[in-house]
Motif scaffolding. Structure first.
Motif, short mmCIF file in Angstrom:
data_model
loop_
_atom_site.label_atom_id
_atom_site.label_comp_id
_atom_site.label_asym_id
_atom_site.label_seq_id
_atom_site.Cartn_x
_atom_site.Cartn_y
_atom_site.Cartn_z
N ARG A 18 0.87 -1.18 0.00
CA ARG A 18 0.00 0.00 0.00
C ARG A 18 0.91 1.23 0.00
O ARG A 18 1.84 1.32 0.80
N VAL A 19 0.66 2.14 -0.94
CA VAL A 19 1.51 3.31 -1.11
C VAL A 19 0.67 4.57 -0.92
O VAL A 19 -0.44 4.68 -1.46
N THR A 20 1.24 5.53 -0.20
CA THR A 20 0.55 6.79 0.05
C THR A 20 1.47 7.95 -0.28
O THR A 20 2.63 7.99 0.15
N ILE A 21 0.96 8.89 -1.05
CA ILE A 21 1.68 10.10 -1.45
C ILE A 21 0.83 11.29 -1.04
O ILE A 21 -0.40 11.27 -1.19
N THR A 22 1.48 12.32 -0.52
CA THR A 22 0.72 13.48 -0.05
C THR A 22 1.13 14.76 -0.76
O THR A 22 2.27 14.90 -1.22
N CYS A 23 0.19 15.67 -0.85
CA CYS A 23 0.43 17.02 -1.38
C CYS A 23 -0.22 18.02 -0.44
O CYS A 23 -1.36 17.81 0.00
N ARG A 24 0.51 19.08 -0.17
CA ARG A 24 -0.01 20.15 0.68
C ARG A 24 0.04 21.45 -0.10
O ARG A 24 1.08 21.82 -0.67
N ALA A 25 -1.09 22.15 -0.13
CA ALA A 25 -1.16 23.43 -0.82
C ALA A 25 -0.86 24.57 0.15
O ALA A 25 -1.20 24.49 1.33
N SER A 26 -0.27 25.64 -0.37
CA SER A 26 0.10 26.78 0.48
C SER A 26 -1.11 27.60 0.90
O SER A 26 -1.00 28.46 1.79
N GLN A 27 -2.25 27.36 0.25
CA GLN A 27 -3.50 27.98 0.65
C GLN A 27 -4.63 27.04 0.27
O GLN A 27 -4.41 26.07 -0.46
N GLY A 28 -5.82 27.29 0.76
CA GLY A 28 -6.92 26.41 0.45
C GLY A 28 -7.26 26.42 -1.03
O GLY A 28 -7.35 27.48 -1.64
N ILE A 29 -7.42 25.23 -1.60
CA ILE A 29 -7.74 25.11 -3.02
C ILE A 29 -9.01 24.28 -3.23
O ILE A 29 -9.21 23.66 -4.29
N ARG A 30 -9.88 24.25 -2.23
CA ARG A 30 -11.11 23.45 -2.28
C ARG A 30 -10.72 22.00 -2.62
O ARG A 30 -9.89 21.42 -1.92
N ASP A 31 -11.32 21.46 -3.66
CA ASP A 31 -10.93 20.11 -4.11
C ASP A 31 -10.38 20.16 -5.54
O ASP A 31 -10.50 19.20 -6.30
N ASP A 32 -9.80 21.31 -5.89
CA ASP A 32 -9.33 21.53 -7.26
C ASP A 32 -7.93 20.96 -7.47
O ASP A 32 -6.95 21.69 -7.70
N LEU A 33 -7.84 19.65 -7.37
CA LEU A 33 -6.54 18.98 -7.46
C LEU A 33 -6.66 17.68 -8.23
O LEU A 33 -7.63 16.93 -8.06
#
Lengths: 107, 125
Positions: A18-33
């Motif tokens: 099981r593999v998990t990768i994370t991304c953190r935005a510098s500000q809120g981007i709703r779910d636009d990813l």
């Protein structure tokens, strides 16, 4: 510009893991990813959009979660064809920005 | 079948110009938003430019603003990237991509569902 911080930059895993990768935005981007897979010498391929929606034809072992600033891509059981580099991309605002990428390698 | 085919990449000297093309087929190009992305050798992906379906709305990355011009010809199902005052750091594979739109429950969602195979640009003396 929205900065996307992706981690880890690389990981070693075995088939079935099981593999998990994370991304953190510098500000809120709703779910636009979105999450994209890229293999050497090839164009990126869309896996997940709107943070959690599986793109047509993508295996169900891929899933996405998160909203706001923190997002995760999970591969539930790594397959041989999944060794590749993965990128997150925010489409909340211009300029569009990618995470730095995560290279998933054979352990 | 959606198909995007880039062309025009080659070697060029610093300060030179180049025009990339992206030929689209298999979908209604005239109603699609389009983008250019690039990837420098051994590096990650970078968004370069966006153009709306009509060509009326355009955005650029700061790294290319004032030097690159995106355009489209809907009658020819083609997207273009005019690249002027090229620098060594513009060396990359350039991809065109369709930006699709889908109506969600409470909002519109965007995603890049179709990509070309890329065309290589090398800026070097």
């Amino acid at each position: 510009a929205v900065q996307m911080t992706q981690s880890p930059s690389s990981l070693s895993a075995s088939v079935g893991d099981r593999v998990t990768i994370t991304c953190r935005a510098s500000q809120g981007i709703r779910d636009d990813l979105g999450w994209y897979q890229q293999k050497p010498g090839k164009a990126p391929k869309l896996l997940i959009y709107a943070a959690t929606t599986l793109h047509s034809g993508v295996p169900s072992r891929f899933s996405g979660s998160g909203s706001g600033t923190d997002f995760t891509l999970t591969i539930s059981s790594l397959q041989p064809e999944d060794f590749a580099t993965y990128y997150c991309l925010q489409d909340y605002d211009f300029p569009r920005t990618f995470g730095q990428g995560t290279k998933v390698e054979v352990k | 079948e959606v198909q995007l085919v880039e062309s025009g990449g080659t070697w060029v000297q610093p300060g030179g110009s180049l025009r990339l093309s992206c030929a689209a087929s298999g979908f209604t190009f005239s109603t699609s938003m389009m983008n250019w992305f690039r990837q420098a050798p051994g590096k990650g992906l970078e968004w370069v430019s966006y153009v709306s379906s009509t060509g009326n709305t355009i955005y650029y990355a700061d790294s290319v603003k004032g030097r690159f011009t995106i355009s489209r010809d809907n009658a020819k199902n083609s997207l273009y990237l005019q690249m002027d005052s090229l620098k060594a750091e513009d060396t990359a594979v350039y991809f065109c991509a369709r930006e699709a739109v889908e109506m969600a429950t409470t909002s519109i969602v965007n995603f890049f569902d179709s990509w070309g195979q890329g065309t290589r640009v090398t800026v070097s003396s």
